[in-house]
Design a protein around this motif. Structure first.
Motif, PDB file in Angstrom:
ATOM      1  N   SER A  67       0.828  -1.207   0.000  1.00  0.00           N
ATOM      2  CA  SER A  67       0.000   0.000   0.000  1.00  0.00           C
ATOM      3  C   SER A  67       0.862   1.257   0.000  1.00  0.00           C
ATOM      4  O   SER A  67       0.520   2.250  -0.647  1.00  0.00           O
ATOM      5  CB  SER A  67      -0.949   0.003   1.198  1.00  0.00           C
ATOM      6  N   GLN A 116      -8.634   0.452  -0.277  1.00  0.00           N
ATOM      7  CA  GLN A 116      -8.941  -0.814   0.394  1.00  0.00           C
ATOM      8  C   GLN A 116     -10.345  -0.854   0.972  1.00  0.00           C
ATOM      9  O   GLN A 116     -11.067  -1.823   0.796  1.00  0.00           O
ATOM     10  CB  GLN A 116      -7.934  -1.059   1.520  1.00  0.00           C
ATOM     11  N   ASP A 198      -6.035  -1.112  -4.792  1.00  0.00           N
ATOM     12  CA  ASP A 198      -5.361  -1.551  -3.567  1.00  0.00           C
ATOM     13  C   ASP A 198      -6.282  -2.487  -2.783  1.00  0.00           C
ATOM     14  O   ASP A 198      -7.228  -2.047  -2.137  1.00  0.00           O
ATOM     15  CB  ASP A 198      -4.988  -0.321  -2.733  1.00  0.00           C
TER      16      ASP A 198
END
Length: 341
Positions: A67, A116, A198
């Protein structure tokens, strides 16, 4: 193999061949976080590229820097994080040295990102239609009415049912899967050249995960869009990616075509990740875990970062800091180990 005495020294850059025509080219990227214990090298000399129309996966355990790499590419690291060194070239523009205005014009327009946790990324006080249409108002000077109409079309495209009604809904009225689809619709609004996803399926059940991956793959093919897909799941990599970068302790330790790396992993960490995945064809073999933990990046071990967890480590591994070098055509590994098989 070139090396240094320890990780505090200046390490030789990865020996990765770059395509000058790549859509995204990351070279020797280093991002740090200043802490009370010292500077943490969350991204430590990463080099990779994404070509037009391909899907590149970044895979590794939590805490490996995946990330942080994506946020560094987007220039979205927040204090105490910062870019220490390296280049991030997108269509020839170095994003590291780009002005704030240049970055505003590129982000959400030419490059989009799916984060995310969709529920934390969506604003709870604005309806979904307003948020999906926002990039169009910002980058294409579209009116609110026109952007809302386009938002409905995008919501239909990503499979949100009854988009005409759901366009007026708020994030809390969406399930996790629908919120993720709304995020994808928002990311695709301006038809970006590059999509960074992500962990896009982390909070989704298996059925919605499969549908989301199918959608990303379909849009990649239809739009010839480059995709950087970040995941901890090798099954996801096998399903949708063309190439893969295996990341450990802030570095890429293996890099190449998915088929080559799954067939012949050349780094023990990659081999360990593959051994963790159950094989339904082999009922006589049980999956095994990788012992130990990712090292503290504020105080990494001397030599190879993976050596304390590696069953093949030798004294040389304890002293040598290997970087990526080509082991086969377009297949790179950062390791001294040679598989006897």
């Amino acid at each position: 193999m070139a090396s240094t005495e320890n990780n505090e020294s200046e390490a030789e850059a990865d020996r990765v061949t770059h395509d000058d025509d790549a859509l995204l080219s990351v070279r020797n990227l280093e991002a740090r976080f200043d802490t009370e214990d010292g500077a943490v090298r969350a991204v430590d000399g990463v080099s990779l590229e994404v070509r037009e129309g391909e899907i590149l996966g970044i895979v590794g355990e939590s805490g490996c820097g995946k990330s942080a790499t994506s946020l560094s590419i987007m220039q979205l690291l927040e204090s105490p994080g910062y870019i220490h060194d390296g280049e991030v070239r997108f269509n020839g523009t170095d994003l590291v040295t780009a002005s704030k205005e240049e970055l505003r014009n590129i982000r959400g327009n030419n490059i989009s990102m799916i984060f995310q946790e969709p529920m934390s990324a969506l604003n709870p006080v604005f309806d979904i239609g307003w948020q999906v249409g926002e990039p169009l108002r910002v980058h294409e000077d579209m009116s609110e009415a026109a952007s809302r109409e386009r938002a409905m079309e995008l919501m239909k495209q990503v499979g949100i049912p009854s988009a005409e009604d759901r366009v007026d809904s708020y994030p809390h009225q969406f399930s996790g899967g629908m919120a993720q689809r709304a995020m994808i619709a928002m990311a695709l609004a301006c038809e970006p050249d590059l999509l960074i996803a992500d962990e896009p399926t982390t909070s989704l059940d298996v059925t919605i995960e499969s549908q989301t991956l199918d959608l990303i793959e379909k849009l990649n093919e239809q739009r010839d869009m480059g995709v950087l897909l970040i995941t901890h799941n090798l099954g996801v990599v096998a399903q949708v990616c063309d190439r893969v970068a295996v990341m450990y302790a802030g570095r890429i330790v293996e890099y190449g075509d998915v088929e080559d790396i799954f067939r012949d992993p050349r780094h023990p960490y990659t081999k360990g990740l593959l051994d963790c995945v159950p094989d339904p064809r082999r009922t006589d073999v049980s999956p095994t875990s990788i012992e130990g933990e990712v090292p503290d990046l504020a105080d990494p071990p001397d030599g190879c970062n993976f050596a304390p967890r590696c069953q093949y480590a030798t004294e040389e591994c304890q002293a040598t800091d290997p970087r990526l070098q080509e082991v086969e055509t377009d297949h790179y590994s950062a390791c001294l180990w040679e598989d006897p098989e």
